[in-house]
Design an enzyme around this catalytic site. Structure first.
Site, short mmCIF file in Angstrom:
data_model
loop_
_atom_site.label_atom_id
_atom_site.label_comp_id
_atom_site.label_asym_id
_atom_site.label_seq_id
_atom_site.Cartn_x
_atom_site.Cartn_y
_atom_site.Cartn_z
N LYS A 148 34.03 50.11 28.33
CA LYS A 148 34.95 51.02 29.01
C LYS A 148 36.01 51.55 28.03
O LYS A 148 35.65 52.16 27.05
CB LYS A 148 35.54 50.29 30.22
CG LYS A 148 34.48 49.59 31.09
CD LYS A 148 33.48 50.58 31.65
CE LYS A 148 32.47 50.03 32.65
NZ LYS A 148 31.84 48.76 32.44
N ASP A 175 40.23 39.70 34.05
CA ASP A 175 39.40 40.80 33.57
C ASP A 175 40.37 41.95 33.28
O ASP A 175 40.94 42.55 34.19
CB ASP A 175 38.38 41.18 34.66
CG ASP A 175 37.41 42.25 34.19
OD1 ASP A 175 37.80 43.09 33.36
OD2 ASP A 175 36.26 42.26 34.66
N TYR A 182 34.70 43.89 40.56
CA TYR A 182 33.48 44.59 40.13
C TYR A 182 32.25 43.93 40.79
O TYR A 182 32.11 42.70 40.77
CB TYR A 182 33.38 44.55 38.61
CG TYR A 182 32.07 45.06 38.09
CD1 TYR A 182 31.60 46.33 38.43
CD2 TYR A 182 31.28 44.27 37.26
CE1 TYR A 182 30.38 46.79 37.97
CE2 TYR A 182 30.06 44.73 36.78
CZ TYR A 182 29.62 45.99 37.15
OH TYR A 182 28.40 46.44 36.70
N ARG A 189 23.19 36.09 14.23
CA ARG A 189 23.54 35.67 15.59
C ARG A 189 24.76 34.76 15.56
O ARG A 189 25.64 34.86 16.41
CB ARG A 189 22.35 34.95 16.27
CG ARG A 189 22.75 34.27 17.57
CD ARG A 189 21.58 33.83 18.44
NE ARG A 189 20.46 33.29 17.72
CZ ARG A 189 20.42 32.09 17.14
NH1 ARG A 189 21.47 31.29 17.17
NH2 ARG A 189 19.36 31.68 16.50
C1 LIG Z 1 36.04 45.52 35.68
C2 LIG Z 1 34.68 45.29 35.10
N1 LIG Z 1 34.38 44.11 34.55
C3 LIG Z 1 33.18 43.86 34.00
C4 LIG Z 1 32.18 44.82 34.00
C5 LIG Z 1 30.82 44.49 33.40
O1 LIG Z 1 30.72 45.03 32.13
P1 LIG Z 1 29.33 45.54 31.47
O2 LIG Z 1 28.82 46.67 32.31
O3 LIG Z 1 29.73 45.93 30.09
O4 LIG Z 1 28.40 44.38 31.49
C6 LIG Z 1 32.43 46.07 34.54
C7 LIG Z 1 31.39 47.11 34.54
O5 LIG Z 1 31.53 48.16 35.16
C8 LIG Z 1 33.72 46.32 35.11
O6 LIG Z 1 34.02 47.50 35.68
#
Ligand SMILES: Cc1ncc(COP(=O)(O)O)c(C=O)c1O
Length: 380
Positions: A198, A173, A101, A49
């Site tokens: 992604k 992000d 998101y 961890r």
């Molecule tokens: C732009 C964006 N940021 C963060 C996330 C969250 O990521 P996760 O689904 O891996 O927790 C997503 C998920 O679709 C996303 O599209």
């Protein structure tokens, strides 16, 4: 290796041949604990961890790609976001882009707000309005660019300049753009967050998250939370992301190419109202995107003239584009954000237009994608 080009670092940084065997691919180290030659004497790892060789390889590689001094891998994008949000003093104010998101909205509004933080949505494409409406206790401006799902483009440099002048930090992000297309830290951001689920993973087979920063204090705080709260990815997950990253550049080139063709076809279609892709000359953020991105990305959104029912018809009818949430992998996906990925934002300032369809344009044969979309649109 840090002076090397992007593709070279994606393939080699943090991934020297294994010292014990010469294996060219770093082993997936499943061990949870590591032998100590004496109390406290070890080779850098004690307990998985706290630190793991496969995770370290991924963290070293991704930090290099983002141009960051520090990188931290997490079990999901939201776990990475949570680790960053925990760095903000309780009671402080978060500014979130008004197109983001839905899960990020949910984390801030449903987890952090009840615990004492405040937040407000802002149109981050309008930096003058952001300055005018600035709340004094703002500690972070949380940017997505391009945004999810409307693909607006935020001028990272301009927002960072404003936020820093007012004593706040900027998080970007970078999930949609990836470090191949956009380097937020170079543009003044304090931290970058990713859903590695992604484009970085790239194959729809691993959930993960990542934080990159060159701010040593922020890095100390995130390292502490990574270990103390423990939302770490498994070694196998780290390996899968690391393998995906090796082909990121070539995949992104193809995603961008296919997205351009798809966006142009949609823009000329009579049933489509508005096409959102930053590479189109009429896109309001086109000039900023040209400046801060290498290319315009693989995500394309559009609204249907027939409203929600027409949008739902299209997402049900494609055959090559699979109806599914998520994005950024080799296969093309289609979805209806208002009812799927952004359902948690219903009734909030981040609510999505129900006429909107979001595409994650994959790397299949370009003509097959066009034929598939034209058939689905023609049938509505
Ligand atoms: C732009 C964006 N940021 C963060 C996330 C969250 O990521 P996760 O689904 O891996 O927790 C997503 C998920 O679709 C996303 O599209």
């Amino acid at each position: 290796m840090s002076a090397s080009g992007f593709e070279t670092r994606a393939i080699h940084t943090g991934q020297d041949p294994d010292a014990a065997s010469g294996a060219v691919v770093p082993p997936i180290t499943l061990a949870t604990t590591f032998a100590q030659s004496d109390v406290g004497e070890h080779q850098g790892f004690e307990y998985s961890r706290s630190g793991n060789p496969t995770r370290l390889a991924l963290e070293t590689c991704l930090a290099s790609l983002e141009g960051a001094r520090h990188g931290f891998a997490f079990a999901s994008g939201l776990a990475a976001e949570d680790a960053l949000l925990r760095q903000l003093p309780r009671g402080s104010h978060i500014v979130l882009g008004n197109d983001a998101y839905g899960g990020t909205f949910r984390l801030i509004d449903k987890v952090y707000r009840p615990a004492g933080w405040t937040w407000s949505p802002a149109d981050l494409t309008d930096v003058d309005a952001l300055a005018r409406e600035w709340a004094e206790d703002t500690t972070v401006v949380w940017i997505e660019t391009p945004t999810n799902p409307a693909l607006a483009v935020v001028d990272i440099e301009a927002v960072a300049e404003l936020a820093h002048a007012r004593g706040a930090r900027v998080v970007v992000d970078n999930t949609f753009a990836t470090p191949y297309l956009q380097l937020p830290l170079e543009l003044g951001a304090d931290a970058v967050v990713h859903s590695t689920t992604k484009y970085l993973g790239g194959h729809s087979d691993v959930v993960g998250g990542f934080v990159a920063t060159s701010d040593d204090d922020l890095a100390d705080g995130i390292a502490f939370v990574q270990n103390a709260a423990g939302a770490v990815p498994s070694p196998l997950d780290c390996y899968l992301v690391l393998r995906g990253v090796k082909t990121l550049a070539v995949r992104m080139d193809r995603h961008c190419h296919n997205a351009r063709v798809v966006a142009e076809v949609l823009a000329g279609h009579p049933r489509v109202d508005r096409v959102m892709w930053p590479g189109l000359a009429h896109h309001p953020g086109h000039e900023i995107a040209k400046r801060q991105m290498r290319d315009f990305g693989g995500m394309v959104s559009f609204t249907m003239r027939g409203g929600e029912s027409a949008a739902l018809d299209v997402v049900r009818r494609t055959k090559v584009f699979t109806l599914a949430e998520s994005l950024g992998a080799v296969e093309s996906l289609i979805e209806h954000p208002a009812r799927m990925t952004h359902a948690s934002a219903a009734g909030s300032p981040l609510e999505v237009d129900p006429a909107l369809v979001r595409l994650s344009v994959g790397i299949e044969t370009t003509a097959d994608l066009v034929v598939d979309l034209e058939a689905a649109l023609g049938a509505t």
